[in-house]
Design an enzyme around this catalytic site. Structure first.
Site, short mmCIF file in Angstrom:
data_model
loop_
_atom_site.label_atom_id
_atom_site.label_comp_id
_atom_site.label_asym_id
_atom_site.label_seq_id
_atom_site.Cartn_x
_atom_site.Cartn_y
_atom_site.Cartn_z
N GLY A 46 84.41 -32.93 6.52
CA GLY A 46 85.27 -32.68 5.37
C GLY A 46 85.35 -31.21 5.08
N GLN A 51 86.56 -23.74 0.03
CA GLN A 51 85.87 -23.25 1.23
C GLN A 51 86.76 -22.34 2.08
OE1 GLN A 51 84.40 -27.40 2.42
NE2 GLN A 51 82.75 -26.06 3.13
N CYS A 89 76.95 -28.76 5.41
CA CYS A 89 78.16 -28.18 4.83
C CYS A 89 78.60 -27.01 5.70
CB CYS A 89 77.88 -27.72 3.40
SG CYS A 89 79.30 -26.97 2.59
N LEU A 90 79.89 -26.92 5.98
CA LEU A 90 80.40 -25.82 6.81
C LEU A 90 80.20 -24.47 6.13
CD1 LEU A 90 83.67 -27.51 8.11
CD2 LEU A 90 81.56 -27.10 9.40
N HIS A 131 80.86 -35.34 -1.45
CA HIS A 131 80.52 -33.95 -1.12
C HIS A 131 81.72 -33.04 -1.36
CE1 HIS A 131 78.48 -30.91 1.64
NE2 HIS A 131 79.72 -30.45 1.55
N GLU A 132 82.91 -33.44 -0.89
CA GLU A 132 84.09 -32.58 -1.02
C GLU A 132 84.56 -32.48 -2.47
OE1 GLU A 132 84.52 -30.74 1.39
OE2 GLU A 132 83.35 -31.99 2.77
N HIS A 135 82.66 -30.03 -4.33
CA HIS A 135 83.12 -28.66 -4.07
C HIS A 135 84.21 -28.27 -5.08
CE1 HIS A 135 81.26 -27.02 -0.49
NE2 HIS A 135 81.49 -28.11 0.23
#
Ligand code: CO
Length: 156
Positions: A46, A51, A89-90, A131-132, A135
């Site tokens: 995701g 991000q 996480c990226l 998670h997203e 963000h």
């Protein structure tokens, strides 16, 4: 389409409460196309707009069948059960931690044209959506980590 730069932990974009999308225009479509391409290249589950430096309520997650779900202004309207599992996480490269998430969620969202949808997600996809959407409220998963994993442990 273009690959966008993914900002890392410490970037102020990751700590902002994102603004809702109000215009479903070519600019949004370009952002979504780029986010899908960027996520695919990073082989992540995701990606949220902050991000890539865009403080808007937009996220993309995998659909579990090789495609992607584009979530505009997503809201979790139901949470059920609990799952404990590894998360990364990226924007926090090279780290994985154990995080509790709901096992099932219902998400209300709009698509790139502004149409309203409701989707039920479970297990890994429920984790990805939580998670997203976190963000979009300026929250990184690291605040929920119970224990960090060794990357070698994860590779087994
Ligand atoms: Co993340």
């Amino acid at each position: 389409m273009a690959i966008r730069n993914i900002v890392k932990q410490g970037d102020p974009c990751l700590e902002k409460v994102c603004r809702p999308v109000t215009e479903f225009n070519a600019r949004l479509h370009c952002l979504l196309d780029d986010m899908v391409e960027t996520l695919a290249q990073a082989e992540g589950a995701g990606l949220a707009a902050p991000q890539v430096g865009i403080v808007r309520r937009v996220a993309v997650i995998i659909d579990g069948e090789g495609g992607y779900i584009e979530l505009v202004n997503p809201v979790i309207t139901r949470e059920e059960g609990i799952q404990e599992g590894p998360e990364g996480c990226l924007s926090v490269p090279g780290r994985y931690g154990i995080v509790d998430r709901p096992m099932n969620v219902t998400v209300q969202y709009q698509d790139r044209f502004g149409a309203e949808h409701t989707i039920d997600l479970e297990e890994f996809l429920a984790r990805a959506a939580c998670h997203e959407i976190d963000h979009l409220d300026g929250k990184l998963y690291v605040r929920l980590v119970k224990e960090y994993l060794n990357p070698e442990d994860l590779a087994e």
